[in-house]
Design an enzyme around this catalytic site. Structure first.
Site, short mmCIF file in Angstrom:
data_model
loop_
_atom_site.label_atom_id
_atom_site.label_comp_id
_atom_site.label_asym_id
_atom_site.label_seq_id
_atom_site.Cartn_x
_atom_site.Cartn_y
_atom_site.Cartn_z
N GLU A 133 -2.32 -2.24 -10.17
CA GLU A 133 -2.80 -2.99 -11.04
C GLU A 133 -3.70 -2.19 -11.73
O GLU A 133 -4.18 -2.69 -12.96
CB GLU A 133 -3.58 -4.15 -10.33
CG GLU A 133 -4.92 -3.70 -9.64
CD GLU A 133 -4.73 -3.06 -8.20
OE1 GLU A 133 -5.60 -2.40 -7.77
OE2 GLU A 133 -3.63 -3.16 -7.68
N LYS A 134 -4.34 -0.86 -11.39
CA LYS A 134 -5.05 -0.07 -12.08
C LYS A 134 -4.33 0.32 -13.47
O LYS A 134 -5.07 0.39 -14.50
CB LYS A 134 -5.36 1.21 -11.40
CG LYS A 134 -6.02 0.93 -10.20
CD LYS A 134 -6.30 2.39 -9.39
CE LYS A 134 -6.87 2.09 -7.75
NZ LYS A 134 -5.97 1.38 -6.89
N GLU A 139 0.67 -1.23 0.05
CA GLU A 139 -0.05 0.25 0.05
C GLU A 139 0.76 1.28 0.07
O GLU A 139 1.90 1.14 0.57
CB GLU A 139 -1.00 0.00 1.42
CG GLU A 139 -2.06 -1.14 1.08
CD GLU A 139 -3.11 -0.75 0.20
OE1 GLU A 139 -3.19 0.41 -0.05
OE2 GLU A 139 -3.71 -1.65 -0.45
N SER A 161 -14.60 2.10 -6.75
CA SER A 161 -15.50 1.95 -5.36
C SER A 161 -15.21 3.01 -4.21
O SER A 161 -15.85 3.55 -3.55
CB SER A 161 -15.73 0.49 -4.97
OG SER A 161 -16.25 -0.37 -5.72
N TYR A 180 -9.19 3.76 -20.52
CA TYR A 180 -9.57 3.51 -19.12
C TYR A 180 -8.74 4.28 -18.24
O TYR A 180 -7.61 4.54 -18.39
CB TYR A 180 -9.23 1.94 -18.65
CG TYR A 180 -9.76 1.54 -17.32
CD1 TYR A 180 -11.17 1.26 -17.14
CD2 TYR A 180 -8.95 1.67 -16.35
CE1 TYR A 180 -11.46 1.06 -15.81
CE2 TYR A 180 -9.20 1.25 -15.04
CZ TYR A 180 -10.50 0.85 -14.60
OH TYR A 180 -10.96 0.55 -13.35
N TYR A 216 4.58 4.26 -6.91
CA TYR A 216 3.46 3.64 -6.73
C TYR A 216 2.45 3.65 -7.99
O TYR A 216 1.81 4.23 -8.37
CB TYR A 216 2.60 4.47 -5.60
CG TYR A 216 1.25 3.79 -5.02
CD1 TYR A 216 1.04 2.57 -4.56
CD2 TYR A 216 0.17 4.55 -5.05
CE1 TYR A 216 0.18 2.00 -4.04
CE2 TYR A 216 -1.19 3.87 -4.90
CZ TYR A 216 -1.07 2.64 -4.21
OH TYR A 216 -2.19 1.85 -3.60
N TYR A 249 3.85 -4.31 -8.68
CA TYR A 249 2.27 -4.60 -8.99
C TYR A 249 2.26 -5.38 -10.31
O TYR A 249 1.44 -6.36 -10.57
CB TYR A 249 1.42 -3.55 -8.96
CG TYR A 249 0.87 -3.28 -7.56
CD1 TYR A 249 -0.22 -3.74 -7.21
CD2 TYR A 249 1.61 -2.11 -6.82
CE1 TYR A 249 -0.66 -3.15 -5.93
CE2 TYR A 249 1.28 -1.84 -5.81
CZ TYR A 249 -0.06 -2.19 -5.05
OH TYR A 249 -0.57 -1.98 -3.85
#
Length: 397
Positions: free
Chosen positions: A293-294, A174, A232, A279, A290, A205
């Site tokens: 996976e986005k 994180e 979300s 996207y 950082y 990642y």
């Protein structure tokens, strides 16, 4: 007929043999030989730890280089006792390979389990044993602590007297914004395992790997949407939310996830993503390296990511410059929206964002499993003393 008695020379020979056998038994029982020529080969030891004839023939070979302790000679059998204990203390099963490195996974990261027997099959790393039983902590060469999961264990951990050869590994994926600091444990770790390239064990990642012949046949999926975002975690104070609110006034965005009231399950997640030309790969916080996976999910599924995160130069350390669009390349959100509309009108310009797929294919990292295996591999290769001072200052600055 009277029985003939053995001649005196023969009696002397037999007596000498019995004396030698007796002396050998006493020698093995009490002297604990440490010379390097007295061990049965593994294949010669039965399930009851008894040397068979293969062992006896092995003992006749000179200049052997292995050691065994506490043997008992009994006519033609040699009973094998447990080998001398070394640090870390492994049980008999674990001691089969003296070069084996044991890693204790203190807790499943975020409660997600993984295969503990996967280091060799998944990553080609031999000689690693992963365990999850905390009662075996004294066996471990390294202990992997997931920072997000050990807050309540800190008081107990501070009471432990760990062996000098044992490494405690600070593991976290994180960002600093979403990670807790650990008061009182700032100087208790030996190594770090993180997405940052300056960590001891670097686990991103995702990354690009060489494309196979099958991968080179990649075709851009059919598109019926221009821009999509599946989200979300929504906080009005986040920069990505502020940017989206401005951006969405100039172009239509198909929103999915809890915030937009359009929940999609895992089965449809990538189906929706691949149906979009662009996207929004917006990170929830901006920090060095950082990149989550986005970014890699749309790359894997044939969609061009539009990113919010660290500077473009940071992204280009890991992926080609023409594989993504960075919001910082445009002065305003409106200017970005106009550029995406232009690309929508030119298939040739759009397809240039996929030229890299002829050479590379994206691959996601396996969160906890890959960390544990790479930590083990690091300890196998680096047996020197190491302490990481001020981990909080390093990560949170």
């Amino acid at each position: 007929m009277t029985q003939e008695t053995p001649s005196r020379p023969l009696q002397q020979v037999l007596l000498g043999i019995f004396v030698l056998l007796g002396f050998g038994a006493i020698f093995c029982m009490y002297y604990n030989p440490t010379t390097s020529w007295f061990k049965c080969p593994d294949a010669a030891v039965s399930e009851y730890n008894v040397c068979t004839e293969a062992c006896l023939s092995f003992l006749e070979v000179k200049n052997q280089t292995q050691t065994i302790n506490n043997c008992t000679v009994n006519d033609t059998l040699v009973e094998v006792k447990e080998l001398t204990t070394k640090s870390p203390q492994l049980d008999k099963k674990d001691s089969a390979d003296s070069s084996e490195v044991v890693i204790l996974v203190w807790s499943w990261p975020f409660g997600q389990t993984f295969d503990l027997e996967s280091c060799e099959s998944g990553y080609g790393i031999k000689g690693c044993r992963l365990i999850i039983d905390r009662n075996r902590i004294n066996e471990a060469h390294g202990v992997m602590f997931h920072v997000r999961d050990i807050g309540g264990d800190v008081p107990y951990l501070k009471t432990l007297s760990r062996p000098a050869w044992q490494n405690w590994v600070w593991m976290n994926m994180e960002s600093p914004t979403n990670s807790p600091q650990l008061p009182g444990m700032d100087d208790m770790f030996n190594l770090t395992s993180n997405y940052r390239t300056d960590s001891d064990v670097w686990v991103p990642y995702g990354h690009l790997v060489e494309a196979s012949e099958e991968d080179k046949a990649f075709q851009i999926p059919q598109k019926d949407k221009l821009v999509c975002w599946i989200v979300s975690h929504w906080e009005d104070k986040l920069w990505r939310v502020e940017y989206f609110n401005e951006f969405s006034q100039h172009i239509n965005v198909e929103g999915y996830g809890r915030h937009f009231g359009r929940y999609i399950d895992n089965k449809d997640y990538f189906k929706v993503m691949s149906s979009c030309k662009f996207y929004l790969a917006f990170e929830n916080s901006v920090h060095k390296d950082y990149i989550t996976e986005k970014l890699f999910n749309p790359l894997m599924h044939g969609t061009v990511p539009v990113v919010i995160g660290p500077p473009r130069e940071n992204y280009e350390k890991f992926i080609p410059a023409d594989s993504f669009i960075h919001v910082n390349d445009f002065k305003t959100a409106k200017e970005l929206a106009e550029h995406l509309k232009l690309l929508d009108q030119s298939q040739e310009m759009y397809e240039k964002y996929f030229a890299w797929r002829k050479h590379f294919v994206p691959k996601l990292s396996n969160f906890g499993q890959e960390h544990a295996c790479l930590i083990c591999n690091h300890l196998k290769r680096n047996k020197n003393f190491r302490v990481f001072k001020n981990v909080n200052a390093w990560y949170w600055g």
